[in-house]
Design a protein around this motif. Structure first.
Motif, PDB file in Angstrom:
ATOM      1  N   TRP A 145      10.285   2.730  -8.796  1.00  0.00           N
ATOM      2  CA  TRP A 145       9.332   2.585  -7.688  1.00  0.00           C
ATOM      3  C   TRP A 145       8.975   3.932  -7.087  1.00  0.00           C
ATOM      4  N   ILE A 146       7.835   3.914  -6.389  1.00  0.00           N
ATOM      5  CA  ILE A 146       7.343   5.088  -5.665  1.00  0.00           C
ATOM      6  C   ILE A 146       7.085   4.666  -4.227  1.00  0.00           C
TER       7      ILE A 146
ATOM      8  N   GLY B 268       0.792  -1.238   0.000  1.00  0.00           N
ATOM      9  CA  GLY B 268       0.000   0.000   0.000  1.00  0.00           C
ATOM     10  C   GLY B 268       0.819   1.282   0.000  1.00  0.00           C
ATOM     11  N   GLU B 269       2.078   1.204   0.470  1.00  0.00           N
ATOM     12  CA  GLU B 269       2.895   2.433   0.476  1.00  0.00           C
ATOM     13  C   GLU B 269       4.108   2.334  -0.452  1.00  0.00           C
ATOM     14  N   VAL B 270       4.205   1.239  -1.205  1.00  0.00           N
ATOM     15  CA  VAL B 270       5.282   1.071  -2.195  1.00  0.00           C
ATOM     16  C   VAL B 270       4.638   0.561  -3.484  1.00  0.00           C
TER      17      VAL B 270
ATOM     18  N   PRO C 194      -2.795   7.069   0.478  1.00  0.00           N
ATOM     19  CA  PRO C 194      -3.722   7.660  -0.517  1.00  0.00           C
ATOM     20  C   PRO C 194      -2.997   8.154  -1.770  1.00  0.00           C
ATOM     21  N   LEU C 195      -1.798   8.703  -1.601  1.00  0.00           N
ATOM     22  CA  LEU C 195      -1.071   9.221  -2.769  1.00  0.00           C
ATOM     23  C   LEU C 195      -0.555   8.070  -3.631  1.00  0.00           C
ATOM     24  N   VAL C 196      -0.071   7.009  -2.988  1.00  0.00           N
ATOM     25  CA  VAL C 196       0.430   5.852  -3.747  1.00  0.00           C
ATOM     26  C   VAL C 196      -0.736   5.164  -4.465  1.00  0.00           C
ATOM     27  N   ALA C 197      -1.885   5.095  -3.814  1.00  0.00           N
ATOM     28  CA  ALA C 197      -3.059   4.477  -4.452  1.00  0.00           C
ATOM     29  C   ALA C 197      -3.470   5.279  -5.690  1.00  0.00           C
ATOM     30  N   ALA C 198      -3.409   6.606  -5.586  1.00  0.00           N
ATOM     31  CA  ALA C 198      -3.788   7.449  -6.728  1.00  0.00           C
ATOM     32  C   ALA C 198      -2.823   7.225  -7.894  1.00  0.00           C
ATOM     33  N   ALA C 199      -1.516   7.196  -7.598  1.00  0.00           N
ATOM     34  CA  ALA C 199      -0.527   6.955  -8.662  1.00  0.00           C
ATOM     35  C   ALA C 199      -0.731   5.556  -9.242  1.00  0.00           C
TER      36      ALA C 199
END
Ligand code: PMP
Ligand code: GLN
Length: 376
Positions: free
Chosen positions: A235-236, A78-80, A241-246
């Motif tokens: 990778w990001i 969820g965060e990567v 929420p920001l990673v989900a949007a990307a």
């Protein structure tokens, strides 16, 4: 959108047989174990789509890397997000975060994808020129503050920086963080050269500053770190929420790619520190060789603390315009370089700057330097 400057200059090098110090494409070796692991992954059948968010072991390795190096804790779930190079990471982030009419701040000169991504999103890139200070590029704090408008949504930071080799200092990052928190901006930070920092310079990541983790997407890639630019695994890391949007935007760019590379890179990233130490040694010697050679050829190189590139002022050769210099250079010296004006969004670029790349074999650099000295 026209032909990218990298395509144009690499084609010029190919057609003229000149030494290619233009595109940042490494001529340096990759870790042997990594290459073997990819071959093994391919032959043992890891050839179908990976999960859209990336192979779990690589997400875990990226999270462990951020914790080990920067003290930043990201959940692999969820965060990567694993992407098709930093290029897709940037496009996904910009498309996810910007609506038509929004403004994105970036520092000029900047990597050419930023303006292109802004255009894809219907947003406008507002360029804040880095100021020239002797042989260095520095943040112009007043220009940054002036550039923020009610429409500003995102700030794209790139440290270590292409094309200048600048590493943003702790003081500069603190000012940028202050502006971003004050105006509720989201930061996209492109750190693909995070391991390639030389001498006393230190790479700092803006997400580790107070109040920044929750508003920052940090992007990196395996290409520069392991000399595998053709693999396109990036990778990001960021808040959920920001990673989900990307990730939502990324699904419709490539969906997913690079299963065997992702699998092998998960192992390589765990031992990156020893590998990167050796690579920094090679690149430091290359930078010094090129910088010294450019000086001996009568050009004026700038400092570069990081990355693949050196800037040079070409006015001592009688050129006011780097584009003209680069057009003449293959014929005159058998070398290809890139006019730095190609990396400027604002019209008032110093036209006389040219970018030379040093991620090359020593013999390529020696040949280029000898030819430049003879041609001066
Ligand atoms: N950002 C910067 C600053 C770069 O120099 C590059 C390398 N071309 C990229 C992004 C793209 O990285 P990748 O090859 O992983 O897509
Ligand atoms: N990052 C590399 C450079 O700046 C290559 C970019 C590309 O080929 N698109 O030269």
């Amino acid at each position: 959108m026209g032909t990218s400057i990298f395509t144009e200059m690499t084609e010029l090098a190919r057609s003229t047989g000149a030494v290619n110090l233009g595109q940042g494409v490494p001529e340096l070796p990759s870790p042997g174990a990594l290459l073997k692991d990819v071959a093994e992954a391919v032959t043992s059948g890891s050839n179908q789509y990976p999960p859209a968010v990336g192979f779990p072991a690589l997400r875990e390795a990226v999270a462990a890397h951020q914790l080990r190096r920067y003290g930043l804790d990201y959940r692999p779930q969820g965060e990567v997000l694993i992407t098709t190079g930093a290029t897709e990471a940037l496009a996904s982030a910009v498309l996810a975060l910007c609506d038509p009419g929004d403004e994105i701040i970036a520092f000029d000169p900047c990597y050419d994808a930023y303006a292109a991504d802004a255009r894809l999103a219907g947003a406008r890139l507002v360029a804040v020129p880095l100021a020239l200070d002797g042989a260095d590029f520095v943040l112009d704090v007043d220009a940054l503050r002036r550039a923020v408008s009610p429409r500003t949504r995102v700030l794209i930071l790139n440290t270590p920086h292409n094309p200048t080799g600048k590493v943003f200092t702790a003081d500069e990052l603190a000012v940028i963080a202050d502006v971003c928190t004050q105006h509720s901006l989201t930061v996209i930070t492109d750190e693909v050269y995070e391991h390639l920092v030389y001498g006393d310079a230190r790479h700092l990541t803006i997400a580790s500053l107070p109040g920044m983790r929750e508003r920052t997407l940090t992007i990196s890639s395996a290409g520069k770190t392991f000399n595998v630019t053709g693999w396109k695994v990036g990778w990001i890391c960021g808040p959920r929420p920001l990673v989900a949007a990307a990730g939502a935007a990324k699904q419709f760019l490539t969906y997913a790619s690079g299963t065997p590379y992702q699998e092998a890179l998960a192992r390589a990233l765990d031992t990156v520190d020893a590998w990167a130490g050796d690579l920094r040694g090679v690149l430091t010697r290359n930078r010094d060789l090129l910088s010294d050679g450019l000086t001996r050829a009568g050009l004026l190189p700038f400092h570069a603390d990081a990355g693949y590139f050196l800037q040079a002022d070409v006015r001592p050769w009688g050129y006011a315009d780097g584009v003209e210099f680069c057009r003449d250079l293959p014929e005159r010296a058998g070398v290809v370089a890139i006019p730095t004006s190609a990396f400027y969004v604002s019209a008032d670029a110093p036209a006389w700057l040219v970018r030379f790349s040093f991620c090359k074999r020593e013999e390529s650099l020696r040949m280029a330097v000898d030819q430049l000295i003879k041609a001066q």
